[in-house]
Design an enzyme around this catalytic site. Sequence first.
Site, PDB file in Angstrom:
ATOM      1  N   SER A 165      36.949  40.369  38.036  1.00  0.00           N
ATOM      2  CA  SER A 165      36.902  39.148  37.246  1.00  0.00           C
ATOM      3  C   SER A 165      35.594  38.395  37.503  1.00  0.00           C
ATOM      4  O   SER A 165      34.519  38.929  37.256  1.00  0.00           O
ATOM      5  CB  SER A 165      38.137  38.301  37.543  1.00  0.00           C
ATOM      6  OG  SER A 165      38.266  37.253  36.615  1.00  0.00           O
TER       7      SER A 165
ATOM      8  N   HIS B 211      45.174  41.422  33.315  1.00  0.00           N
ATOM      9  CA  HIS B 211      44.032  40.974  34.115  1.00  0.00           C
ATOM     10  C   HIS B 211      44.243  41.158  35.613  1.00  0.00           C
ATOM     11  O   HIS B 211      43.277  41.314  36.365  1.00  0.00           O
ATOM     12  CB  HIS B 211      43.725  39.506  33.809  1.00  0.00           C
ATOM     13  CG  HIS B 211      42.424  39.044  34.374  1.00  0.00           C
ATOM     14  ND1 HIS B 211      41.206  39.589  34.004  1.00  0.00           N
ATOM     15  CD2 HIS B 211      42.129  38.088  35.315  1.00  0.00           C
ATOM     16  CE1 HIS B 211      40.227  38.999  34.664  1.00  0.00           C
ATOM     17  NE2 HIS B 211      40.765  38.087  35.467  1.00  0.00           N
TER      18      HIS B 211
ATOM     19  N   ASP C 218      44.503  42.853  28.641  1.00  0.00           N
ATOM     20  CA  ASP C 218      43.920  41.733  29.382  1.00  0.00           C
ATOM     21  C   ASP C 218      43.640  40.581  28.412  1.00  0.00           C
ATOM     22  O   ASP C 218      42.838  40.712  27.482  1.00  0.00           O
ATOM     23  CB  ASP C 218      42.622  42.184  30.056  1.00  0.00           C
ATOM     24  CG  ASP C 218      42.122  41.193  31.097  1.00  0.00           C
ATOM     25  OD1 ASP C 218      42.429  39.998  30.983  1.00  0.00           O
ATOM     26  OD2 ASP C 218      41.417  41.634  32.023  1.00  0.00           O
TER      27      ASP C 218
END
Length: 401
Positions: free
Chosen positions: A153, A230, A199
């Site tokens: 991320s 995610h 995601d």
Amino acid sequence: MLAALLAVAGLIAAVLTLETAAAADNPYQRGPAPTLASVAASRGPFATASVSVAPGNGFNGGTIYYPTDSSQGTWGAVAIVPGYTAAFADEEAWMGPWLSSFGFVVIGLETNSRTDYDVARGTQLLAALDYLVQQSPVRGLVDPDRLSVIGHSMGGGGVVSASERRPGLKAAVALAPFSPSQNMSTDRVPTMVIGGQNDTVVTPSYLDGLYPTLPASTQSDFVQIAGADHVYYTHPNSTEMRLLIPWLKMFVDNDSRYTQFLCPSLADSSGISIYRSKCPYVLPGGGTTPPTSTPPTSPTTPPAAACSATYATVNAWSGGYQGQVTVTAGGAALTGWSVRWTLGSGQAITQVWNGTLTTSGATATVRNADYNGTLQPSASTTFGFLANGTPSAPSLTCTSP
């Protein structure tokens, strides 16, 4: 039947001979021949241990995982950084023993602030690698010339930032990378980008815009995991690992035995919804001799002409190029080295790693960093640089100290 058995025996002997020769040519090729089952297994062939890292040194501490076998020389290394508001201990710690059991020293770092953005996380990734090589209790096990980064991320954005600032990294893996401060247009590190089909944070459309900014000349690979959201990467899973382990093995260890899992297509495509590769990949040829795990106890004054240096152009693009120089000790150990050459017309060095640059007119001199100046007889190390201009074949002079 006898003739057939003899033929099979001969074929097996030939294969074993080829594998032995390949292993001899590449000192970083270790462990048994990989299989689909072994790459997906949660543990590799090497026993591991771990040690905690206190806050400081540019990041907020963390954990180091490492193979306990020191008889095979030094190991390649990888630094892992978590995502926005996350902690490594909560989300990526499962990756530490998994990766180290496949032959990597792993440092999982906690960030100075859980709300650090991508550039700050990239800075901390590089600080963690520098600590690992220069100050950590396992620094004798780490090859400073074979370093890589992984992040999730916002940490994946940190991977982008670290790769663009230190192109001498051997490999990068960005897991659902969010990169608000930069795209990947100057990334020249072999990079694998992994995204999730479901995601909703770093969406497939976002990665469809980010991944194509990589230069066409950069070796890269894009994978979308079917049904992954995610936080998919924050839990142990073999789908992710059977992708990134071959990537690290190929580019950190120069181990061509792992290309079969990614090229010309995925050897196991189960659970994968999109796969885009740039096969065939060119692995780092002729890796340097790995430093010994135990540094010399006292410096040795080398004789004149105690070292040699060779140059290779790693990459080139319009208006610039990336060079790498291999420094090799002579018949005696040396403490400190410097390499000097004359820059060609229009050439100007803009960045150096694993060394310190000084220039005087057209003369460039690179001296060793604090951690790679001591070499045993016939041992090697490398430094790299970025330069403006057109690459050439410079005549190098190596001296010590």
